[in-house]
Design an enzyme around this catalytic site. Structure first.
Site, PDB file in Angstrom:
ATOM      1  N   VAL A 187      25.071 -14.102  62.824  1.00  0.00           N
ATOM      2  CA  VAL A 187      24.888 -12.772  62.236  1.00  0.00           C
ATOM      3  C   VAL A 187      26.206 -12.035  62.031  1.00  0.00           C
ATOM      4  O   VAL A 187      26.214 -10.926  61.490  1.00  0.00           O
ATOM      5  CB  VAL A 187      23.946 -11.889  63.090  1.00  0.00           C
ATOM      6  CG1 VAL A 187      22.571 -12.503  63.189  1.00  0.00           C
ATOM      7  CG2 VAL A 187      24.536 -11.616  64.472  1.00  0.00           C
ATOM      8  N   LYS A 188      27.328 -12.613  62.437  1.00  0.00           N
ATOM      9  CA  LYS A 188      28.610 -11.948  62.285  1.00  0.00           C
ATOM     10  C   LYS A 188      29.158 -12.126  60.872  1.00  0.00           C
ATOM     11  O   LYS A 188      28.570 -12.789  60.031  1.00  0.00           O
ATOM     12  CB  LYS A 188      29.602 -12.485  63.324  1.00  0.00           C
ATOM     13  CG  LYS A 188      29.183 -12.262  64.775  1.00  0.00           C
ATOM     14  CD  LYS A 188      28.933 -10.810  65.086  1.00  0.00           C
ATOM     15  CE  LYS A 188      28.906 -10.503  66.580  1.00  0.00           C
ATOM     16  NZ  LYS A 188      27.956 -11.275  67.361  1.00  0.00           N
ATOM     17  N   ILE A 189      30.339 -11.551  60.615  1.00  0.00           N
ATOM     18  CA  ILE A 189      30.898 -11.536  59.262  1.00  0.00           C
ATOM     19  C   ILE A 189      31.138 -12.951  58.750  1.00  0.00           C
ATOM     20  O   ILE A 189      30.815 -13.276  57.605  1.00  0.00           O
ATOM     21  CB  ILE A 189      32.192 -10.696  59.221  1.00  0.00           C
ATOM     22  CG1 ILE A 189      31.870  -9.205  59.363  1.00  0.00           C
ATOM     23  CG2 ILE A 189      32.929 -10.892  57.900  1.00  0.00           C
ATOM     24  CD1 ILE A 189      31.852  -8.691  60.759  1.00  0.00           C
TER      25      ILE A 189
END
Length: 382
Positions: A187-189
């Site tokens: 879910v991170k960049i």
């Protein structure tokens, strides 16, 4: 279901992973240093050490800085539990500092008050773990002044903030941080499936981190304590862990870093659309520092009260919108309550946690899906 966050996987990402599967190396091969070099080059850091998660990176960071029994580590309650647990893994005591009402990051005024009180009682922290919440940098100008006066080391938990800036300098290369940590969770960049990384300007800290991520074992002939007996020889010089990242993960991560600017541009454009679309609704939109640029890992809004938050959350979930809460205050988790923390200890973090809701935000979120989120939120707030 529209999730609050998800990965964006391209054909190039798939090809990068497939190339590793067809190679002679699945782990501890050439993809890992390529990933480290890609991230270090992007942010402008001197040294990068990839590990299997940001939690592992935080643990290694504490250990590399000498945190152990009798040490004191401070962080904020508004974070994932790993920002505090890393100190407990090392046997250290944990303290907390409240958050700022605008940025939801560490309140530097509360930090200063607590530091002055701690100095008076000879109980200053050895390490402070700042958290760049939702992708926004903390007030590192003020933190740098406090660090110089009180002598603590700084771990910057930038799990949300790769690509963010402070005073036109990219997070990961700020001089104030002894070690910066990134996360590459889906879910991170950018993602490496699971993965984390430590960045530092200190060559000795980087070397210690490399050793600790792989059982504390040293193979470099120049760093051996005993005579090199041959190419097979190695020494365990510290009590480390198996926190190695695989070449499969590193190949995916390096491929993703090549697209990071596009990811950031899209997230910021979607955040601007939220800002405009939500302006008339009875909620508080996320404030942004004028001297920083957020990576927009999250788009948290504040509702009127806890009772309303529950109703809005359930309405949106029933509508197929995967809103989430970031975060439940760490000091109110049962483990930390057992250590003596209690409701009322950090009132701003508790006030925030009762009202916050993270709206979907990720690079592949379509404008039509975002409009659906806004419409459902508007309906829930009637």
């Amino acid at each position: 279901m529209i999730p609050y966050g998800r990965q964006s996987i391209s054909h190039e990402d798939l090809a990068a992973v497939e190339a590793v599967l067809r190679s002679d190396w699945l782990t501890q091969g050439p993809a890992v240093p390529r990933f480290e070099a890609a991230v270090a080059g992007y942010v402008g850091a001197q040294h990068a050490v990839a590990v299997n998660s940001a939690t592992s990176a935080l643990h290694v960071a504490c250990a590399a800085l000498g945190v152990g029994p009798g040490s004191r580590v401070w962080t904020v309650p508004n974070t994932f539990v790993a920002s505090a647990n890393c100190a407990r893994y090392c046997g250290a005591d944990v303290g907390f500092v409240d958050i700022d009402r605008q940025s939801y990051c560490i309140d530097v005024h509360d930090l200063e008050r607590r530091l002055r009180a701690a100095r008076a009682s000879s109980a200053l922290p050895d390490v402070v773990v700042s958290v760049d919440f939702a992708g926004q940098a903390c007030d590192y100008e003020s933190i740098a002044k406090l660090k110089a006066e009180f002598g603590f080391r700084l771990i910057e938990d930038a799990s949300h903030a790769i690509g963010a800036t402070f005073r036109d300098q990219r997070i990961g290369a700020l001089a104030v941080a002894d070690i910066t940590v990134f996360s590459f969770h889906p879910v991170k960049i950018v993602t490496s499936a699971e993965g984390g990384m430590l960045l530092t300007a200190d060559a000795d800290l980087a070397e210690s981190a490399r050793r600790l991520r792989s059982h504390g074992i040293e193979r470099d002939p120049q760093r051996l304590l005993q005579k090199d007996e041959g190419g097979w020889y190695y020494e365990q010089q510290a009590l480390g862990w198996n926190y190695r990242i695989t070449d499969l993960q590193a190949a995916l991560g390096a491929s993703q870093v090549a697209r990071i600017d596009g990811f950031l541009e899209r997230r910021r454009a979607l955040a601007r659309r939220y800002d405009e679309a939500l302006a008339a609704l009875p909620l508080q939109r996320p404030w942004q520092r004028p001297d920083a640029l957020s990576a927009y890992h999250l788009y948290p809004v504040l509702l009127r009260d806890a009772a309303q938050r529950r109703l809005v959350y359930e309405h949106l979930r029933d509508a197929g919108i995967g809103v989430q809460v970031h975060y439940l205050p760490v000091h109110l988790q049962p483990y930390y309550r057992a250590l003596g923390f209690a409701p009322g200890d950090f009132p701003v973090a508790e006030w925030y946690a009762e009202r916050t809701l993270s709206l979907p935000l990720y690079a592949d979120l379509t404008e039509a899906a975002q409009d659906s989120v806004v419409a459902a939120l508007s309906e829930a707030l009637k």
